[in-house]
Scaffold this motif. Structure first.
Motif, short mmCIF file in Angstrom:
data_model
loop_
_atom_site.label_atom_id
_atom_site.label_comp_id
_atom_site.label_asym_id
_atom_site.label_seq_id
_atom_site.Cartn_x
_atom_site.Cartn_y
_atom_site.Cartn_z
N THR A 182 75.60 93.90 18.62
CA THR A 182 76.86 94.57 18.95
C THR A 182 77.81 93.70 19.76
OG1 THR A 182 75.87 95.57 20.92
CG2 THR A 182 75.79 96.84 18.88
N GLY A 183 77.46 92.44 19.95
CA GLY A 183 78.25 91.60 20.82
C GLY A 183 79.12 90.58 20.11
N ALA A 184 79.50 89.57 20.86
CA ALA A 184 80.37 88.49 20.39
C ALA A 184 79.53 87.35 19.80
CB ALA A 184 81.22 88.00 21.56
N PRO A 185 80.17 86.26 19.39
CA PRO A 185 79.40 85.16 18.79
C PRO A 185 78.48 84.42 19.75
CG PRO A 185 81.68 85.10 18.04
CD PRO A 185 81.62 86.11 19.14
N VAL A 186 78.56 84.71 21.04
CA VAL A 186 77.65 84.07 22.00
C VAL A 186 77.02 85.13 22.88
CG1 VAL A 186 79.47 83.66 23.72
CG2 VAL A 186 77.43 82.21 23.71
N LEU A 187 75.75 84.93 23.20
CA LEU A 187 75.02 85.82 24.10
C LEU A 187 74.40 84.97 25.19
CD1 LEU A 187 73.68 88.52 24.89
CD2 LEU A 187 71.81 87.94 23.32
N PHE A 188 74.64 85.34 26.44
CA PHE A 188 74.11 84.60 27.58
C PHE A 188 72.85 85.29 28.08
CE2 PHE A 188 78.66 83.60 27.55
CZ PHE A 188 78.58 82.21 27.50
N CYS A 189 71.83 84.47 28.37
CA CYS A 189 70.53 84.98 28.78
C CYS A 189 70.15 84.34 30.11
CB CYS A 189 69.46 84.65 27.75
SG CYS A 189 69.95 84.96 26.04
N ALA A 190 69.73 85.16 31.05
CA ALA A 190 69.18 84.64 32.30
C ALA A 190 67.70 84.44 32.05
CB ALA A 190 69.43 85.61 33.44
N ALA A 191 67.31 83.24 31.69
CA ALA A 191 65.94 82.96 31.27
C ALA A 191 65.07 82.61 32.47
CB ALA A 191 65.93 81.82 30.26
#
Length: 257
Positions: A185-194
């Protein structure tokens, strides 16, 4: 408007987009039963079974198959629906009538080739399963709470750009299922706190000493800068550079998405 018993839509759907879905929905509305045949493509970027799964998800009332034999088990084909003027020949192969739907692509000016060349520019034409497959996963690897703060700040920075980026999301340390849900459901990039380097990402932002070792697959960028603003600026520059490059979807040997 003429109606048909058994209709057929054929394509590679690599990837499926709004034009494909309009074609299928039009055929579904005019047929008692509809079969969608997902074909194998030479040098395909993603397996036919995966593309078939995407089509079945978006069109749950349609029968989706991967072989001509499976088409024929549903009975005689009365109409073949395409968006190509040369679809007459295809329809004749099934002894069926050809129904041409929006051949000028006036309603949905998009093609699979255009999606592969510029996925960001075509993002609004894609349904959830394809968005999840295409989303670039960018992880921040470092000590908390700094890694979490940076991932959240990156998402907020991209959201402020508006347009297709307004839906940019971030996720804390969580499982693959949650990430998949957010990516749909998001944009072309997803940020993850890994928290660790075990997961697979497209881009790793290394925001400090890595006591747990360096990540494996994916590009790695060591962020330089003292203080949160400088670190955020370096991270945005790294992500912009990465997203601005070819995603490798439209050339030979592109491999898996």
């Amino acid at each position: 408007m003429k109606r048909y018993g058994h209709g057929l839509v054929i394509g590679t759907f690599c990837p499926p987009h709004a034009g494909h879905h309009h074609l299928v929905r039009t055929a579904e509305d005019r047929c008692e039963a509809l079969t969608v045949l997902v074909c194998t493509a030479a040098g395909e970027l993603v397996a036919a079974r995966t593309r078939a799964r995407w089509m079945a998800e978006v069109h749950p009332r349609v029968r989706v198959v991967r072989s001509v034999r499976s088409v024929r088990t549903a009975g005689r084909v009365d109409a073949v629906f395409t968006s190509e003027r040369h679809g007459d020949r295809l329809a004749r192969a099934f002894g069926a009538e050809h129904v041409c739907v929006d051949p000028e692509r006036a309603l949905f000016p998009v093609s699979a080739a255009a999606v592969r060349k510029d996925p960001v520019g075509c993002w609004d034409f894609l349904e959830r399963p394809v968005r999840a497959a295409l989303t670039r996963r960018v992880a921040v690897l470092g000590a908390d709470p700094a890694a979490t703060t940076l991932a959240r700040s990156l998402a907020e920075r991209y959201q402020r750009r508006g347009g297709v980026w307004a839906g940019t999301r971030w996720v804390p340390r969580c499982g693959a299922a949650r990430e998949e849900q957010v990516a749909r459901t998001g944009a072309p990039v997803l940020f993850c706190a890994a928290g660790t380097a075990r997961a697979e990402r497209h881009l790793w932002l290394l925001a400090g000493p890595q006591d747990g070792g360096l990540p494996g697959r994916g590009r790695k960028v060591v962020l330089r800068g003292a203080g949160s603003p400088a670190l955020l600026g370096a991270a945005v520059d790294a992500v912009d550079t990465f997203l601005g490059e070819s995603w490798g979807l439209d050339g030979p040997g592109a491999g898996r998405w």
